[in-house]
Design an enzyme around this catalytic site. Structure first.
Site, PDB file in Angstrom:
ATOM      1  N   ARG A  46       0.854  -1.196   0.000  1.00 48.22           N
ATOM      2  CA  ARG A  46       0.000   0.000   0.000  1.00 48.22           C
ATOM      3  C   ARG A  46       0.888   1.244   0.000  1.00 48.22           C
ATOM      4  NH1 ARG A  46      -1.463   1.591   4.654  1.00 48.22           N
ATOM      5  NH2 ARG A  46      -2.339  -0.376   5.384  1.00 48.22           N
ATOM      6  N   TYR A  98     -16.465  17.613 -15.010  1.00 47.77           N
ATOM      7  CA  TYR A  98     -16.836  16.200 -15.036  1.00 47.77           C
ATOM      8  C   TYR A  98     -17.902  15.919 -13.969  1.00 47.77           C
ATOM      9  CZ  TYR A  98     -16.290  11.149 -14.674  1.00 47.77           C
ATOM     10  OH  TYR A  98     -16.520   9.815 -14.633  1.00 47.77           O
ATOM     11  N   ASP A 170      -7.500  19.339 -13.938  1.00 52.94           N
ATOM     12  CA  ASP A 170      -7.805  17.992 -14.436  1.00 52.94           C
ATOM     13  C   ASP A 170      -7.378  17.970 -15.907  1.00 52.94           C
ATOM     14  OD1 ASP A 170      -9.018  15.751 -15.548  1.00 52.94           O
ATOM     15  OD2 ASP A 170     -10.819  15.901 -14.309  1.00 52.94           O
ATOM     16  N   LYS A 195      -8.351   6.963 -19.097  1.00 50.55           N
ATOM     17  CA  LYS A 195      -8.692   7.449 -20.434  1.00 50.55           C
ATOM     18  C   LYS A 195      -7.465   7.352 -21.354  1.00 50.55           C
ATOM     19  CE  LYS A 195     -12.477   8.224 -18.163  1.00 50.55           C
ATOM     20  NZ  LYS A 195     -12.838   9.473 -17.529  1.00 50.55           N
TER      21      LYS A 195
HETATM   22  C1  LIG Z   1     -13.331   9.883 -16.257  1.00 49.21           C
HETATM   23  C2  LIG Z   1     -12.973  11.221 -15.720  1.00 49.21           C
HETATM   24  C3  LIG Z   1     -12.745  11.424 -14.345  1.00 49.21           C
HETATM   25  C4  LIG Z   1     -12.910  10.314 -13.326  1.00 49.21           C
HETATM   26  O1  LIG Z   1     -11.934   9.340 -13.444  1.00 49.21           O
HETATM   27  P1  LIG Z   1     -12.182   7.784 -13.092  1.00 49.21           P
HETATM   28  O2  LIG Z   1     -10.905   7.154 -13.495  1.00 49.21           O
HETATM   29  O3  LIG Z   1     -13.370   7.342 -13.875  1.00 49.21           O
HETATM   30  O4  LIG Z   1     -12.437   7.730 -11.631  1.00 49.21           O
HETATM   31  C5  LIG Z   1     -12.387  12.690 -13.933  1.00 49.21           C
HETATM   32  N1  LIG Z   1     -12.262  13.719 -14.811  1.00 49.21           N
HETATM   33  C6  LIG Z   1     -12.477  13.556 -16.134  1.00 49.21           C
HETATM   34  C7  LIG Z   1     -12.332  14.731 -17.049  1.00 49.21           C
HETATM   35  C8  LIG Z   1     -12.840  12.312 -16.628  1.00 49.21           C
HETATM   36  O5  LIG Z   1     -13.077  12.160 -17.946  1.00 49.21           O
END
Ligand SMILES: *Cc1c(COP(=O)(O)O)cnc(C)c1O
Length: 381
Positions: A46, A98, A170, A195
């Site tokens: 961890r 998001y 982000d 992504k």
């Molecule tokens: C998918 C996404 C998230 C969340 O991420 P997860 O890996 O699904 O928890 C946050 N911000 C954006 C812009 C996203 O596309």
């Protein structure tokens, strides 16, 4: 090192015990100590794992930051940031963000006494009036989902620095191939690694990159204390995915341009949202802070009927109807009934998210096939 070299080499070294060129999957929860407290830097997975370490170092290098931290999802990464704060602290967030982040802010951390202001960040100076001595962070995404708005990160960084608050970005949609927010003055860069970084729709993971040593120390304390860490197998898959990030992004951008231009000239399409068009309201900012314009596109249909959007989504064969984005395969989605259904229709329409809006994550397939797929689906209307 240039980006294309960093994705292959940064943070990863041949395994010293065997010379294995690829970072091994250290599928272990613990590490043997020769006497109590006498270990080789690893005690428990961890806290530290060599596969995760390699990935964290690679991500830090790609974002031109000093420290990388991986989490079991993008949401867990944002959750860790918010745990830096205390009841009474305030966050100024973009109002175009998001849905899962909005939910975490309003349904979880609001309960713990953190106050959020959701504001338009079209003009960075306009957010100054929300800053008080309680403000701890400004939070932004660019490009935004699904309207592909562009926020001036350098402009936000100026405001954040002036008032001594953190700027968190982000960077999921842009990836470090297109945009490195640290170079524009951000303090925290966050990714849904799920992504583009993973890139193959086979892993859920999140990451943070920071420069400040104290901030890194506080966040790794939270990472270890709260325990939302990814397993070594997933870290290996992402390390592998990252090696082709520059190649994939190049094709995502090329295909994005081809598809956006095709849709814009189609008589059944009303409007195409893509920051690469010169008449996109923030095209100049996009051109100055991004290397290219990406493969995320939204468009609306003439007549703006939800049934028409459904007809198209049903008839697309190569574009799969699914949530998520950034994989090698093309995906399509309907924000009004899928990702953004929880937002009231009137609110949705205020930001241009109309009933016929379709979002595309353009993959790296042959662009001719993608165009034909859209041609045939639009022909059904
Ligand atoms: C998918 C996404 C998230 C969340 O991420 P997860 O890996 O699904 O928890 C946050 N911000 C954006 C812009 C996203 O596309």
């Amino acid at each position: 090192m240039k980006f294309g070299t960093k994705v292959i080499h940064a943070g990863v070294n041949p395994d010293p015990s065997t010379g294995a060129i690829m970072t091994p999957i250290f599928q272990t929860s613990t590490y043997v100590q020769s006497s109590p407290g006498n270990h080789q830097g690893y005690e428990y997975s961890r806290t530290h794992n060599p596969t995760r370490n390699a990935l964290q170092n690679s991500l830090a290098a790609l974002e031109n930051g000093k420290h990388g931290l991986c989490f079991s999802s993008g949401m867990a990464a944002i959750d860790a940031i918010l745990k830096l704060f205390q009841p009474g602290d305030e966050v100024i967030s973009t109002n175009d963000l998001y849905g899962g982040t909005y939910r975490l802010f309003t349904k979880v951390f609001d309960k713990f006494g953190i106050k959020f202001h959701f504001v338009s960040m079209e003009n960075p100076e306009s957010i100054e009036k929300y800053i008080t001595d309680k403000t701890k962070m400004i939070w932004a995404e660019s490009p935004t989902n699904p309207m592909m708005n562009i926020i001036d990160i350098k402009g936000l960084a100026k405001i954040a620095q002036k008032h001594n608050v953190l700027l968190g970005v982000d960077n999921t949609f842009a990836t470090p191939y297109l945009q490195t927010p640290m170079d524009l003055g951000a303090d925290l860069v966050m990714h849904s690694v799920t992504k583009y970084l993973g890139g193959h729709s086979d892993v859920v993971m999140g990451a943070l990159v920071v420069n400040n040593d104290k901030l890194a120390e506080d966040l790794s304390f939270i990472q270890n204390s709260c325990g939302a860490t990814p397993g070594p197998q997933d870290c290996f898959l992402v390390l592998r995915g990252i090696k082709t990030l520059h190649l994939r992004m190049e094709r995502h951008c090329q295909n994005g341009k081809t598809i956006a231009s095709y849709l814009r000239n189609h008589p059944k399409v009303e409007k195409v949202y893509w920051p690469g068009f010169e008449d996109h309201p923030n095209h100049q900012v996009a051109a100055s802070q991004m290397k290219d314009f990406g493969g995320m596109i939204s468009f609306t249909l003439a007549g703006n009927q939800m049934e028409d959007a459904f007809t198209i989504l049903k008839n697309l064969k190569i574009f799969s109807l699914a949530e998520s984005l950034g994989g090698v395969e093309s995906l399509c989605g309907h924000p009004a009934s899928m990702t953004h259904a929880s937002i009231p229709k009137a609110e949705r329409e205020k930001v241009g998210l109309s009933d016929s809006l379709i979002r595309l994550s353009v993959g790296v397939e042959d662009a001719e096939d993608l165009k034909n797929d859209l041609f045939k689906a639009l022909d059904q209307l």
